[in-house]
Design a protein around this motif. Structure first.
Motif: not given
Length: 302
Positions: A145-165
């Motif tokens: 919802k906040l950043d579709l571009a990041s949602y489509n590119t970062i490792a979504l199964d990595n909680p640390q990456r999701v939290i950082r974004a």
């Protein structure tokens, strides 16, 4: 014009990057930098498809099994160490090879890291609490919802990456992706990026077969030896977390293997999304003869 070159070999997992890197290193009589963030760790060999002993002997490699999973090692430290290594190698080699499927680590070396605004530490604590109570999917949907571009590119199964974004999105009021690719440092070498690709069905078939080979080669035993460290972030990765679930009697082995294959296919899709952003990459079919790739590289250097 720089007269030193870094040949960066990219592409999805299981496409044949290691084989190509060794052939190019032998042709140009040079050495290889690994930019695979999972192959850094000496305890993780089978599940990361790290170069085998014969492959390591066929060409000199750097950043393979040089750290322990218990060490705190991140992309910033890798950027500094890799640039120092490349600088040293360029004193005696015109060309250095870099290979790896970790897009962030590749970009750190070739372009430099992005710099983000300071965010209150309490934001990360809140997001970690949300992860514990509501699960990763809730955070993923919030990022979407906040950043579709990041949602489509970062490792979504990595909680640390999701939290950082998310913490950057919430703390700054701007998308995490809006801070990417700004004010990068110049590099004292010219990067030539070579990408390997194939039809999606071929990539997926190669991934499925590789996972089966990993299991035959002792993946379960390797992961079992890492059970005391299963909570470490370095082990929250495809091929390990699924087998942990099997060893903890949450899943059957067959289901764990099928999940590794599924998650590896998803990872390959994200890799291609990340790598395709670089419009300067020269793409080749994974079966392209080495002579054709060498010829293209030599044309660029000339």
């Amino acid at each position: 014009m720089n007269n030193k070159y870094l040949i960066s070999i990219i592409g999805p997992t299981a496409i044949g990057k290691t084989t190509l890197s060794i052939k190019l290193a032998n042709y140009f009589k040079t050495e290889i930098i690994s930019a695979d963030s999972r192959q850094f760790f000496k305890e993780m060999s089978i599940g990361t498809a790290a170069p085998t002993k014969p492959e390591l002997e066929a060409a000199k490699h750097h950043f393979i099994h040089h750290r322990s999973v218990t060490e705190d090692y991140n992309v910033g430290a890798f950027e500094k160490e890799a640039l120092d290594c490349i600088k040293n190698l360029h004193q005696t080699h015109e060309i250095v090879i870099m290979v790896g499927g970790s897009g962030l680590y590749v970009d750190a070396v070739t372009k430099g890291l992005d710099y983000f605004p300071e965010v209150d530490k309490s934001m990360r604590e809140q997001l970690n609490n949300k992860l514990e109570t509501e699960g990763l999917e809730t955070l993923q949907l919030q990022l979407k919802k906040l950043d579709l571009a990041s949602y489509n590119t970062i490792a979504l199964d990595n909680p640390q990456r999701v939290i950082r974004a998310l913490e950057v999105c919430i703390g700054s009021g701007q998308p995490y992706s809006s801070f990417l690719n700004k004010d990068k440092n110049k590099r004292p070498f010219t990067t030539i990026t070579i990408g390997l690709d194939a039809e999606r069905s071929i990539i997926y078939d190669r991934i499925n077969r590789r996972v089966n080979i990993m299991v035959e080669n002792g993946l379960v035993e390797e992961v079992k030896s890492l059970l005391p460290y299963q909570k470490l972030n370095s082990l929250n990765t495809v091929g390990y977390k699924e087998i942990f679930n099997f060893l903890n009697k949450e899943w059957s082995l067959d289901f764990a293997i099928s999940e590794i294959q599924k998650n590896s296919r998803r990872f390959a899709k994200r890799q291609l999304t990340w790598f395709k952003r670089n419009t300067e990459t020269i793409w080749f079919d994974y079966q392209t003869p080495i002579e054709d790739i060498v010829s293209k590289i030599k044309t660029i250097i000339k």
